[in-house]
Design a protein around this motif. Structure first.
Motif, PDB file in Angstrom:
ATOM      1  N   THR A  68       0.849  -1.199   0.000  1.00  0.00           N
ATOM      2  CA  THR A  68       0.000   0.000   0.000  1.00  0.00           C
ATOM      3  C   THR A  68       0.881   1.244   0.000  1.00  0.00           C
ATOM      4  OG1 THR A  68      -1.715  -1.199   1.190  1.00  0.00           O
ATOM      5  CG2 THR A  68      -1.805   1.207   1.304  1.00  0.00           C
ATOM      6  N   ASP A 164       1.286  -3.146 -10.121  1.00  0.00           N
ATOM      7  CA  ASP A 164       0.930  -3.706  -8.818  1.00  0.00           C
ATOM      8  C   ASP A 164       1.343  -5.176  -8.891  1.00  0.00           C
ATOM      9  OD1 ASP A 164      -0.206  -4.975  -6.646  1.00  0.00           O
ATOM     10  OD2 ASP A 164      -1.968  -3.678  -6.607  1.00  0.00           O
ATOM     11  N   SER A 188       4.452  -6.816  -2.278  1.00  0.00           N
ATOM     12  CA  SER A 188       3.917  -6.938  -0.917  1.00  0.00           C
ATOM     13  C   SER A 188       4.577  -8.100  -0.183  1.00  0.00           C
ATOM     14  CB  SER A 188       2.405  -7.183  -0.944  1.00  0.00           C
ATOM     15  OG  SER A 188       1.944  -7.432   0.376  1.00  0.00           O
ATOM     16  N   LYS A 193       1.282 -13.259   1.535  1.00  0.00           N
ATOM     17  CA  LYS A 193       2.030 -13.335   0.283  1.00  0.00           C
ATOM     18  C   LYS A 193       3.110 -14.430   0.348  1.00  0.00           C
ATOM     19  CE  LYS A 193      -0.201  -9.914  -1.726  1.00  0.00           C
ATOM     20  NZ  LYS A 193      -1.241  -9.408  -0.802  1.00  0.00           N
TER      21      LYS A 193
HETATM   22  C1  LIG Z   1      -1.756  -7.753  -1.011  1.00  0.00           C
HETATM   23  C2  LIG Z   1      -2.045  -6.812  -2.103  1.00  0.00           C
HETATM   24  C3  LIG Z   1      -1.902  -5.420  -1.941  1.00  0.00           C
HETATM   25  C4  LIG Z   1      -1.601  -4.769  -0.624  1.00  0.00           C
HETATM   26  O1  LIG Z   1      -0.468  -5.203  -0.017  1.00  0.00           O
HETATM   27  P1  LIG Z   1      -0.096  -4.695   1.462  1.00  0.00           P
HETATM   28  O2  LIG Z   1       1.339  -5.070   1.597  1.00  0.00           O
HETATM   29  O3  LIG Z   1      -1.002  -5.432   2.390  1.00  0.00           O
HETATM   30  O4  LIG Z   1      -0.323  -3.231   1.509  1.00  0.00           O
HETATM   31  C5  LIG Z   1      -2.097  -4.600  -3.038  1.00  0.00           C
HETATM   32  N1  LIG Z   1      -2.442  -5.110  -4.227  1.00  0.00           N
HETATM   33  C6  LIG Z   1      -2.628  -6.420  -4.422  1.00  0.00           C
HETATM   34  C7  LIG Z   1      -3.011  -6.924  -5.783  1.00  0.00           C
HETATM   35  C8  LIG Z   1      -2.454  -7.318  -3.364  1.00  0.00           C
HETATM   36  O5  LIG Z   1      -2.637  -8.627  -3.558  1.00  0.00           O
END
Ligand SMILES: *Cc1c(COP(=O)(O)O)cnc(C)c1O
Length: 388
Positions: A68, A164, A188, A193
């Motif tokens: 994020t 992303d 992330s 993850k």
């Molecule tokens: C997990 C995820 C996020 C957010 O990740 P954080 O580290 O929790 O902020 C953003 N985009 C996608 C596609 C995700 O799977």
């Protein structure tokens, strides 16, 4: 309790996710404590950043407290202003959109491809207006978007590409690491993850010319990063900024997994292949659909999903698995249908697949440490549900 297991007190016999843990995390966190450096940008952060820079061929990897935050940092670097439009899928996590909405940007949602659940590259150009500033491809399940086409559209219209790649660590597109292909890439390390530090993330920067400003914004608007490298004698307030550094304690935890990243990746892929093999007869019989990995994409087994006939069948299958002590879960509620999505964004073109496909998608248990026997049991219970 064995050395490398954390005791579990939950309900389901087979959980959906278990945070990755290799056994050396305690040792490295202890080392961070003993180094008496528990704030950001210590030895573990340097090691991990270098590890990603070498593997991805990017100019810089800046660790952040989350994906994020990495995306917010990218939105700041992109100079997103009120009214600027950013093209992205609606089938994604809220942070993809929020990072730009916080700057006054407008998410413009484009439909997805049903085979990969990724942005349909053939619909992007129709969504470009004179206000468009960036395209944000989301590599769902660690399977790459069609980046060659996306980069070509971005080049033609002078747009930034911010990947992303939250789910894409260790996955690639035509030999290039996800997150290293666009201008910026966001990773992330959340506990759900493939590689985790509890909460954490990283911003990958391809162009060396963009690194200095990123370091300044990340370090409260100061040139403290340069100061620590001995490049300036005092650090000063240079620009707007915030604090996007994770603690060394968290990064130490992550390093224990990156050291064995290949092994974690291989084991996840083994489970993924096993699910695919065991469920293929059901797919051939037309009862379910299995994920597609297009040519040129190497995925990382971030998730294994199937598609049921519709939402009702999915609910019944979730209940059947739950009755067998197995937790399977659906995923995103499309952003354009949510209250904030209606308020801040708009859907461009027709929603042919976003809603329909999201209602059919079901994620099966997948984590590092899931055994072959457990995978087989889950597949058996899915087959049992379909009377196969
Ligand atoms: C997990 C995820 C996020 C957010 O990740 P954080 O580290 O929790 O902020 C953003 N985009 C996608 C596609 C995700 O799977």
């Amino acid at each position: 309790m064995s050395e490398n297991k954390v005791p579990y007190t939950g309900k389901e016999k087979i959980r959906f996710n278990v945070p990755p843990f290799t056994g050396r995390e305690y040792e490295y966190v202890r080392q961070a404590v003993e180094n008496q450096k528990i704030c950001g940008d210590g030895e573990f952060t340097k090691t991990v950043s270098r590890w990603f820079e070498e593997r991805t061929g990017t100019a810089k990897c800046l660790l952040t407290p989350s994906c994020t935050h990495a995306t917010e940092l990218a939105a700041l670097l992109a100079d997103i202003r009120p009214g600027d439009e950013v093209i992205m899928p609606s089938f994604t996590f809220v942070s993809t959109a929020n990072a730009f909405v916080l700057r006054g940007g407008v998410p413009v949602f484009v439909d997805i491809r049903p085979d990969t659940m990724n942005l349909d590259e053939t619909l992007i150009e129709a969504a470009v207006t004179e206000k468009t500033r960036a395209i944000v491809p989301v590599h769902y399940a660690g399977v790459a978007c069609e980046m060659d086409t996306i980069l070509e559209i971005a080049r033609r219209h002078g747009l930034l590409v911010i990947e992303d790649a939250a789910q894409g660590v260790m996955a690639s597109y035509r030999g290039k690491a996800l997150g290293s292909i666009g201008d910026y890439g966001c990773y992330s390390f959340h506990e759900t993850k493939n590689y985790s530090m509890g909460e954490g993330g990283a911003l990958l920067i391809r162009d060396p010319a963009k690194v200095e400003r990123a370091e300044i914004i990340r370090e409260k608007g100061t040139d403290r990063s340069k100061y620590f490298r001995g490049q300036v004698d005092k650090y000063r307030w240079q620009d707007f900024g915030s604090s996007y550094l994770p603690s060394e304690l968290n990064v130490a935890y992550l390093w224990a997994q990156l050291e064995v990243a290949e092994q974690i990746n291989r084991e996840r892929l083994d489970r993924w292949d096993q699910y695919y093999r065991l469920l293929s007869p059901l797919a051939r019989a037309g009862r379910i659909e299995l994920p597609t990995v297009p040519e040129g994409c190497v995925h990382n087994a971030h998730m294994f999903y199937i598609k049921t006939a519709d939402e009702r069948e999915r609910a019944a299958l979730i209940a059947h698995l739950r009755a067998n002590d197995i937790l399977a879960v659906y995923h995103y509620v499309p952003l354009h249908s949510a209250p904030a999505g209606k308020k801040y964004g708009r859907f461009c073109g027709e929603d042919r697949y976003t809603t329909r496909e999201s209602e059919r998608l079901l994620r099966l248990p997948m984590y590092y440490g899931l055994t072959a026997e457990e995978t087989e049991l889950v597949a058996d219970k899915v087959k049992e549900f379909y009377g196969a």
